[in-house]
Enzyme design. Sequence first.
Site, PDB file in Angstrom:
ATOM      1  CE1 TYR A  32       1.108  -0.338   4.397  1.00  0.00           C
ATOM      2  CE2 TYR A  32       0.095   1.831   4.387  1.00  0.00           C
ATOM      3  CZ  TYR A  32       0.891   0.886   4.993  1.00  0.00           C
ATOM      4  OH  TYR A  32       1.491   1.182   6.193  1.00  0.00           O
ATOM      5  CE  LYS A 148       3.157   3.236   3.219  1.00  0.00           C
ATOM      6  NZ  LYS A 148       3.297   3.399   4.651  1.00  0.00           N
ATOM      7  CD  GLU A 181       9.900   1.575  10.527  1.00  0.00           C
ATOM      8  OE1 GLU A 181       9.959   2.549   9.768  1.00  0.00           O
ATOM      9  OE2 GLU A 181       9.627   0.426  10.125  1.00  0.00           O
ATOM     10  CG  LEU A 205       8.448   2.416   4.728  1.00  0.00           C
ATOM     11  CD1 LEU A 205       8.206   1.190   3.856  1.00  0.00           C
ATOM     12  CD2 LEU A 205       7.122   3.083   5.062  1.00  0.00           C
TER      13      LEU A 205
END
Length: 280
Positions: A32, A148, A181, A205
């Site tokens: 996505y 992702k 993250e 990411l």
Amino acid sequence: MTTCYINGNYRDILESKVSITDRGFQFSDGIYEVIAVYENRFVDIDLHLNRLIKSLNKLKIKINLKVNQIENISKKIKKLNNLNNGIIYIQITRGDQHPRDHKFQKGLKPNIIIYSIPKDFKKINSKAKRGVTTSLYPDIRWLRSDIKSISLLGNSMAANYAKEKKNHEAILYDKKNYITEGNSSSIWIIKNNKCITHPLNYRILKGCTRHKLISIVKRKKLKFVEKKFSIKALLSADEVFMTSATNFVMPIIKVDKHKISDGKPGQITLHLRDEFINQI
Ligand code: PLP
């Protein structure tokens, strides 16, 4: 009504359906993207579409739309839904497969959906003035966070833990107590005027906001360092902030019970946020 693009058609989102044989539904076999629309303009659409293609390639999902076609559909969705502030959501799964099998068949037809969600960026701007609070949470996700993927259970568990604690975001740490993250953001610290964030590898990411901010940091003649940092370094940082497509640059003032510096948004962070918003 929200209009959704689904496999070549434009429909009311509530009438847009895919089969239960969809590999996204069965295996989270899909990817996505989230692209912000801020004051009527797309933010970094090229970076996001570039990453979308990279995610597809990493999973060997082949689509018969070109990047510029995806861009045009996104623009059409923005128009049809009168979106001035919000996000465009793009999701592509590998397609329907029956009978169910972990191994994917060749030549499946991906399910492609694109729709929009309005967002109140004024609220986010006022949050940024106060700064947000966060929770630490173990990074229990799979080891390909560079893709992702729609497989977001680890991120969702972390986000919901933070929500239970009335916090805005969860900051994830690995088995050696290094920060990776946020549940849906890149995490940065500033120490002695150095802006530090996790290096690009399979654990995080490649944030588009992170990417854009690096050039701003360099232009401002601040030092930029890509290196891992520990929970201890996080808690003793001069400033902490997160970046993402919907938060831009968001100051973090608290991690669990621990205040960052004096518990107020950092001056450099606020400056970087202003610079970022000026650019978009
Ligand atoms: N890391 C994760 C896990 C995310 O989900 C996101 C955004 O959703 C980010 C980082 C930030 O990426 P971007 O700046 O492209 O929104």
